[in-house]
Write an enzyme that holds these catalytic residues in place. Structure first.
Site, PDB file in Angstrom:
ATOM      1  N   ALA A  76       0.797  -1.229   0.000  1.00  0.00           N
ATOM      2  CA  ALA A  76       0.000   0.000   0.000  1.00  0.00           C
ATOM      3  C   ALA A  76       0.835   1.287   0.000  1.00  0.00           C
ATOM      4  O   ALA A  76       0.621   2.183  -0.819  1.00  0.00           O
ATOM      5  CB  ALA A  76      -0.939  -0.023   1.204  1.00  0.00           C
ATOM      6  N   GLN A 227       4.331 -13.341  -1.514  1.00  0.00           N
ATOM      7  CA  GLN A 227       5.060 -12.178  -0.978  1.00  0.00           C
ATOM      8  C   GLN A 227       5.836 -12.548   0.282  1.00  0.00           C
ATOM      9  O   GLN A 227       6.912 -11.993   0.541  1.00  0.00           O
ATOM     10  CB  GLN A 227       4.081 -11.045  -0.632  1.00  0.00           C
ATOM     11  N   ASP A 268      -4.294  -2.506   3.422  1.00  0.00           N
ATOM     12  CA  ASP A 268      -4.324  -1.691   2.206  1.00  0.00           C
ATOM     13  C   ASP A 268      -5.382  -0.600   2.282  1.00  0.00           C
ATOM     14  O   ASP A 268      -5.298   0.401   1.588  1.00  0.00           O
ATOM     15  CB  ASP A 268      -4.602  -2.568   0.983  1.00  0.00           C
TER      16      ASP A 268
HETATM   17  O1  MRU Z   1      -0.719  -7.387  -3.458  1.00  0.00           O
HETATM   18  P1  MRU Z   1       0.287  -6.654  -2.616  1.00  0.00           P
HETATM   19  O2  MRU Z   1       1.608  -7.337  -2.535  1.00  0.00           O
HETATM   20  O3  MRU Z   1       0.404  -5.202  -3.017  1.00  0.00           O
HETATM   21  O4  MRU Z   1      -0.363  -6.703  -1.183  1.00  0.00           O
HETATM   22  C1  MRU Z   1       0.347  -6.180  -0.107  1.00  0.00           C
HETATM   23  C2  MRU Z   1      -0.333  -6.443   1.176  1.00  0.00           C
HETATM   24  O5  MRU Z   1      -1.367  -7.071   1.244  1.00  0.00           O
HETATM   25  C3  MRU Z   1       0.248  -5.795   2.368  1.00  0.00           C
HETATM   26  O6  MRU Z   1       0.020  -6.581   3.499  1.00  0.00           O
HETATM   27  C4  MRU Z   1      -0.489  -4.484   2.460  1.00  0.00           C
HETATM   28  O7  MRU Z   1      -0.128  -3.642   1.394  1.00  0.00           O
HETATM   29  C5  MRU Z   1      -0.408  -3.814   3.739  1.00  0.00           C
HETATM   30  S1  MRU Z   1       1.174  -3.233   4.149  1.00  0.00           S
HETATM   31  C6  MRU Z   1       1.567  -2.127   2.942  1.00  0.00           C
END
Ligand code: MRU
Length: 390
Positions: A76, A227, A268
């Site tokens: 995010a 991730q 997010d």
């Molecule tokens: O799909 P992504 O890798 O952008 O998702 C990221 C996440 O779900 C994180 O946990 C989320 O962005 C919260 S921390 C920035």
């Protein structure tokens, strides 16, 4: 003129930066303006981690949209910071005659690149409203750069504050365990790579390490994009934080056996009533934590708040290609990154990328202003200006 001004701002940006993240001994942020070329923004291509550390150069809004959509950058906070710099790159492309129309269209394209992260719209709106204060396109370009730098700096400094506040929780658990290792479970990557620096869920972990507290992190692999396996485990290894990779389904079992002291995840998008949307599977971790009386915290800079939504079920949930589920990629024996099939040819797959954890399952929100209950009144007390933000 703009070049001189931009270099001045660029210097400001570098003076402000206090990079925590260690990559093979060098310190990096996840996004930075090229100090030698004021028309270029540098990022890390996260699709190639942990196997290759490759930086990439962005010089147009089209490249920025692709970098967000195809997840060269993700998370995010970083999505927001990248969108801020994307607006600056768009301003360089915009003709003096027709500047406003070009920027409006660029903002819409950036905003549509990923739907769930609130930071995206927040950053685009912030650059747009700051630019509206200036009269000429030249001034607007300068402001776009300056605001994008401020957004990035603020993201880093807010995340650092999450660390200071979250440290108190870890410290207390460590004392209760007489200094034995505190086991923290996290999902996805809410780390340095998901922000400009420090991370949200990882900031308290880095702060605990710096305070001499023994911590160990259970890293959910986070199917299908992985991730956790690809980014969080690598990031923690770079910082010498003890960690163990687990399958997404292992968390409940570990919790039942007293092997998890605390869960910290990111978000997010956070409603002003305290519901959060985070990577798919977060909700199941919250249910398991609740069932086992394990504290479940969500760490967030306030840029993820959506002050317009009362209920997490209203949050738009991204659906990505089913191919992310039916295939998997990794390093082959020759050292190349290869994608291979997992499911039978023609298998139908649906790929919901986020889910919503309701406020009732959240022990507290760790914000840059302190730890707050995940409920409307408490959130508004901590962010009284929120009633004016829409
Ligand atoms: O799909 P992504 O890798 O952008 O998702 C990221 C996440 O779900 C994180 O946990 C989320 O962005 C919260 S921390 C920035």
């Amino acid at each position: 003129m703009i070049i001189a001004l931009v270099q001045q701002e660029s210097l400001y940006f570098r003076q402000q930066s206090r990079n925590i993240m260690n990559v093979n001994g060098n310190r990096y942020r996840t996004i930075w303006p090229d100090p030698r070329d004021d028309q270029t923004i540098c990022i890390i291509d996260q699709r190639r981690l942990p196997h290759d550390f490759v930086t990439e150069r962005l010089s147009s809004v089209e490249q920025t949209v692709a970098a967000i959509k195809d997840m060269h950058v993700r998370g995010a906070g970083l999505i927001g910071a990248t969108a801020g710099f994307g607006m600056y790159l768009a301003s360089l492309q915009a003709p003096d005659n027709g500047f406003a129309d070009f920027m409006k269209e660029a903002g819409t394209r950036l905003n549509n690149s990923r739907p769930t992260a609130r930071n995206l719209k927040w950053a685009i709106d912030r650059v747009s409203s700051d630019m509206a204060e200036a009269d000429t396109p030249a001034e607007k370009r300068h402001i776009a750069f300056s605001t994008a730098c401020i957004i990035a700096d603020e993201d880093a400094s807010f995340c650092k504050k999450l660390g200071t506040h979250g440290l108190k929780i870890i410290k207390k658990i460590s004392a209760e365990k007489n200094g034995r290792s505190v086991n923290i479970l996290t999902h996805c990557n809410a780390g340095w790579l998901a922000f400009v620096d420090y991370g949200s869920a990882t900031a308290p972990i880095y702060a605990a390490r710096d305070a001499g507290i023994d911590v160990h992190v259970w890293v959910d692999e986070t199917r299908p994009w992985n991730q956790g396996a690809k980014l969080t485990a690598w990031e923690l290894q770079q910082e010498n934080i003890a960690n163990t990779l687990i399958t997404d389904n292992a968390g409940g079992h570990l919790m039942q056996h007293g092997m998890v002291d605390l869960v910290i995840v990111g978000t997010d998008r956070t409603t002003h009533t305290g519901d959060v949307a985070n990577k798919i599977g977060t909700y199941l971790k919250a249910l398991a934590a609740h069932d086992n009386n394990i504290p479940f915290y969500v760490a967030l800079p306030s840029s993820t708040f959506d002050w317009t939504l009362d209920n997490g079920m209203q949050i738009p949930i991204e659906q990505r290609s089913g191919e992310e589920i039916t295939t998997i990629s990794g390093l082959d024996a020759k050292g190349d990154i290869t994608t291979v099939g997992l499911a039978a040819e023609g298998t139908r797959a649906v790929n919901y990328s986020f889910d919503v954890t309701p406020a009732r399952l959240i022990t507290g929100l760790i914000t840059e202003r302190g730890i707050v209950k995940a409920e409307r009144e408490a959130i508004h007390r901590l962010f009284p200006e929120a009633s004016r933000i829409k």
